[in-house]
Design a protein around this motif. Structure first.
Motif, PDB file in Angstrom:
ATOM      1  N   CYS A  21       0.874   3.642 -13.809  1.00 41.40           N
ATOM      2  CA  CYS A  21       0.407   2.896 -13.795  1.00 41.40           C
ATOM      3  C   CYS A  21       0.639   1.608 -13.439  1.00 41.40           C
ATOM      4  O   CYS A  21      -0.086   0.881 -13.433  1.00 41.40           O
ATOM      5  CB  CYS A  21      -1.324   3.152 -13.427  1.00 41.40           C
ATOM      6  SG  CYS A  21      -2.204   3.520 -14.416  1.00 41.40           S
ATOM      7  N   THR A  24       3.444  -0.134 -12.812  1.00 39.71           N
ATOM      8  CA  THR A  24       3.050  -0.566 -11.598  1.00 39.71           C
ATOM      9  C   THR A  24       2.541  -1.912 -10.637  1.00 39.71           C
ATOM     10  O   THR A  24       1.785  -1.873 -11.964  1.00 39.71           O
ATOM     11  CB  THR A  24       3.151   0.665 -10.518  1.00 39.71           C
ATOM     12  OG1 THR A  24       2.113   1.217 -10.789  1.00 39.71           O
ATOM     13  CG2 THR A  24       4.545   1.827 -10.826  1.00 39.71           C
ATOM     14  N   ASP A  25       3.136  -1.634  -9.946  1.00 38.09           N
ATOM     15  CA  ASP A  25       1.718  -2.734  -8.609  1.00 38.09           C
ATOM     16  C   ASP A  25       0.180  -1.771  -9.518  1.00 38.09           C
ATOM     17  O   ASP A  25       0.095  -1.000  -8.139  1.00 38.09           O
ATOM     18  CB  ASP A  25       1.841  -3.433  -7.624  1.00 38.09           C
ATOM     19  CG  ASP A  25       1.306  -4.057  -6.952  1.00 38.09           C
ATOM     20  OD1 ASP A  25       0.813  -5.080  -7.315  1.00 38.09           O
ATOM     21  OD2 ASP A  25       1.092  -4.013  -6.107  1.00 38.09           O
ATOM     22  N   VAL A  43       3.215   7.693  -7.371  1.00 35.11           N
ATOM     23  CA  VAL A  43       3.361   7.977  -8.812  1.00 35.11           C
ATOM     24  C   VAL A  43       2.733   8.703  -9.912  1.00 35.11           C
ATOM     25  O   VAL A  43       2.387   8.671 -11.042  1.00 35.11           O
ATOM     26  CB  VAL A  43       2.434   6.843  -9.181  1.00 35.11           C
ATOM     27  CG1 VAL A  43       2.702   6.180 -10.634  1.00 35.11           C
ATOM     28  CG2 VAL A  43       3.587   5.182  -8.301  1.00 35.11           C
TER      29      VAL A  43
END
Length: 83
Positions: A21, A24-25, A43
């Motif tokens: 995470c 990622t976004d 994810v």
């Protein structure tokens, strides 16, 4: 500051450096009320530190976001079963 305590905290949080995470976004992990959690959970499925993440969220009573692949509501259910 107690250096032993600092080292223990850093060690406890070391898993976050390996969390998918973090690459990622972050907004996917904190969706608006009623928003989809599907992307974040996808994810989490392949993350090597998923268990550590969930343990952290449960131990620290995280109330928002997806942690260890579970929403706040799902984590509450896990805590209830553990009691």
């Amino acid at each position: 500051m107690d250096t032993e305590m600092f080292h223990a905290d850093a060690e406890e949080m070391g898993w976050q450096d390996r969390a998918l995470c973090a690459q990622t976004d972050p907004e996917a992990f904190f969706p608006e009320k009623g928003g989809s959690t599907r992307e974040a959970k996808r994810v989490c499925l392949t993350c090597e530190v998923r268990d550590e993440c969930l343990e952290y969220a449960l131990a620290h009573d995280e109330r928002f976001g997806i942690w260890g692949g579970l929403s706040e509501r799902e984590r509450r259910k896990v805590k209830k079963r553990a009691v």
